[in-house]
Design an enzyme around this catalytic site. Structure first.
Site, short mmCIF file in Angstrom:
data_model
loop_
_atom_site.label_atom_id
_atom_site.label_comp_id
_atom_site.label_asym_id
_atom_site.label_seq_id
_atom_site.Cartn_x
_atom_site.Cartn_y
_atom_site.Cartn_z
N ASN A 147 0.73 -0.72 -0.50
CA ASN A 147 0.53 -0.06 -0.15
C ASN A 147 0.96 1.21 0.11
OD1 ASN A 147 -1.97 1.76 1.17
ND2 ASN A 147 -1.69 1.46 2.46
N TRP A 148 1.02 2.12 -0.91
CA TRP A 148 1.95 3.01 -1.79
C TRP A 148 1.09 4.48 -0.64
CZ3 TRP A 148 3.28 3.09 -6.69
CH2 TRP A 148 4.76 1.63 -7.17
N LYS A 149 0.17 4.65 -0.06
CA LYS A 149 -0.23 5.93 0.75
C LYS A 149 -0.29 6.15 -0.55
CE LYS A 149 0.13 3.66 4.33
NZ LYS A 149 -0.34 3.67 6.31
N HIS A 205 -9.65 0.86 4.80
CA HIS A 205 -7.61 0.90 5.50
C HIS A 205 -8.04 2.12 7.00
CE1 HIS A 205 -4.19 2.09 6.00
NE2 HIS A 205 -3.81 1.56 5.77
N GLU A 246 -6.52 4.61 7.57
CA GLU A 246 -7.09 6.07 7.23
C GLU A 246 -8.38 6.69 6.64
OE1 GLU A 246 -2.67 5.46 5.02
OE2 GLU A 246 -2.38 5.22 7.48
N GLU A 253 -5.40 -5.38 10.66
CA GLU A 253 -4.53 -4.26 10.70
C GLU A 253 -4.72 -3.49 12.10
OE1 GLU A 253 -2.58 -2.91 7.01
OE2 GLU A 253 -4.27 -1.77 6.88
N GLY A 278 2.49 2.42 10.63
CA GLY A 278 2.89 3.06 10.46
C GLY A 278 3.87 3.84 12.04
N SER A 320 3.92 -1.58 10.24
CA SER A 320 4.71 -1.95 10.57
C SER A 320 5.69 -3.28 10.16
CB SER A 320 5.00 -1.19 11.81
OG SER A 320 4.41 -0.05 12.35
N GLY A 366 3.32 -1.11 3.93
CA GLY A 366 2.86 0.39 3.57
C GLY A 366 4.30 0.69 4.05
N GLY A 367 4.80 1.84 4.46
CA GLY A 367 6.06 2.84 4.66
C GLY A 367 7.17 1.71 3.74
C1 PEP Z 1 -0.62 -0.16 5.70
O1 PEP Z 1 -0.51 1.21 5.40
O2 PEP Z 1 -1.83 -0.31 5.92
C2 PEP Z 1 0.65 -0.21 6.53
C3 PEP Z 1 0.03 -1.32 7.42
O3 PEP Z 1 1.41 0.79 6.50
P1 PEP Z 1 2.80 0.49 7.96
O4 PEP Z 1 3.34 -0.86 7.42
O5 PEP Z 1 3.71 1.47 7.26
O6 PEP Z 1 2.37 0.43 9.10
#
Ligand code: PEP
Length: 251
Positions: free
Chosen positions: A9-11, A96, A98, A168, A174, A215, A236-237
Site C-alpha cells: 500500500n503506497w498510500k 483501511h 486511514e 491491521e 506506521g 509496521s 505501507g512504509g
Molecule cells: C498500511 O498502510 O496498511 C500499513 C500497514 O502501513 P505500515 O506498514 O507503514 O505500518
C-alpha cells in the site's frame, strides 16, 4: 503449503514518474514466483502507469486504495470501482484505518464498498483493526469481529468466499510497533472462526486469505508469516522502497 500474499500500500506516495522508476527497479530484482501472490496498490493517479510498466509480468497484480460507494456522479475527487477496474486494478482496499480514522469512513460505507467492488469484478481487501484504547479496554476482538461482520453485511451468494481480509491494528500502522506473532495469530484465528460461522462451510472459510498489516519490514516479515493463521502481509512504509519491497516479497 501456504501461498503467501504480499500487498504494497503506497498510500499517497509515487506519482506516475516515480511509480515507473519503482516498477523498473523492482522488476530488475524480483523474479516471478509461482508460490505467492504480489499486489501493488499505488495512488489512483499512478494506477495506469503501474499497469503498463508491469507489462507482461502477470505474476504481479495491481489494486486501488479506495473506491467510492456510488457508481458515478457528482463526487469530485473520487474514483469509482468501475473506473479502477477499467484502469487495470484487480483488488480494492476497503476500510483501511486511514479511511476510517482520517476520512470518517463508517462500517456502513465499507459494506457498500465491498459490494461495489464485487459488482465491478474487483476483489475487496477488507481492513479491520482496533485502536490502542480499544485494545487496552479488552475490546480488540469484539471491535475487529464487528468490523468484519459489518463490512461483509451486503455480500450475497458466494461473494463472502471471494473476499480478502487484513487485520491491521491501528496502533501498529506506521508506528514501528508491530503486533507480536502470537497476538497476530490469536486475532487471525478469531477472524477465521467468525468467517467459518458466517460462511457456514469450514473448507471455504479456510481459503480466505487473512493478512497482517502494521509496521511489517523485511526483518520481521518471516516471523509473522511463520505463524499458522497469518496468510500474508499488507505493507505501507516498507513497500515504497523497491529494495525493501523486493526483500519482503522474496522472503
Ligand atoms: C498500511 O498502510 O496498511 C500499513 C500497514 O502501513 P505500515 O506498514 O507503514 O505500518
Amino acid at each position: 503449503m501456504k501461498q503467501p500474499v504480499f500487498v504494497a500500500n503506497w498510500k499517497m506516495n509515487h506519482g506516475p514518474s516515480e511509480a515507473e522508476k519503482f516498477v523498473s527497479r523492482f522488476l530488475s530484482k524480483y523474479k516471478a514466483h509461482t508460490d505467492r501472490t504480489v499486489v501493488i496498490v499505488p495512488p489512483a493517479a499512478s494506477l495506469s502507469t503501474v499497469v503498463s510498466a508491469l507489462g507482461r509480468r502477470k505474476d504481479i497484480m495491481v489494486g486501488v486504495q479506495n473506491i467510492h460507494t456510488e457508481a458515478k456522479g457528482a463526487f469530485t475527487g473520487e474514483t469509482s470501482a468501475e473506473m479502477a477496474r477499467d484502469a487495470g486494478a484487480k483488488l480494492a482496499l476497503v476500510g483501511h484505518s486511514e479511511r476510517r480514522h482520517v476520512f470518517g469512513e463508517t462500517d456502513e460505507a465499507t459494506a457498500i464498498k465491498c459490494a461495489r467492488a464485487f459488482e465491478n469484478g474487483l476483489t475487496p481487501l477488507l481492513c479491520v483493526g482496533e485502536t490502542i484504547q480499544q485494545r487496552d479496554r479488552g475490546e480488540a476482538e469484539s471491535v475487529v469481529l464487528r468490523q468484519l461482520r459489518a463490512g461483509m453485511a451486503n455480500l450475497k451468494d458466494s461473494q463472502p468466499r471471494g473476499i480478502v481480509v487484513a487485520y491491521e491494528p491501528v496502533w501498529a500502522i506506521g508506528t514501528g510497533r508491530t503486533a507480536t506473532p502470537a497476538d497476530a495469530d490469536a486475532m487471525h484465528e478469531a477472524i477465521r472462526a467468525e468467517l467459518t460461522k458466517m460462511i457456514g462451510v469450514k473448507k471455504d472459510a479456510t481459503k480466505i486469505p487473512i493478512l497482517y498489516g502494521g509496521s511489517v519490514t523485511a526483518e520481521n516479515v518471516r516471523s509473522l508469516l511463520e505463524v499458522g493463521h497469518v496468510d500474508g502481509v499488507l505493507v505501507g512504509g516498507a513497500s515504497i522502497d523497491p529494495n525493501k519491497w523486493n526483500a519482503i516479497c522474496s522472503t
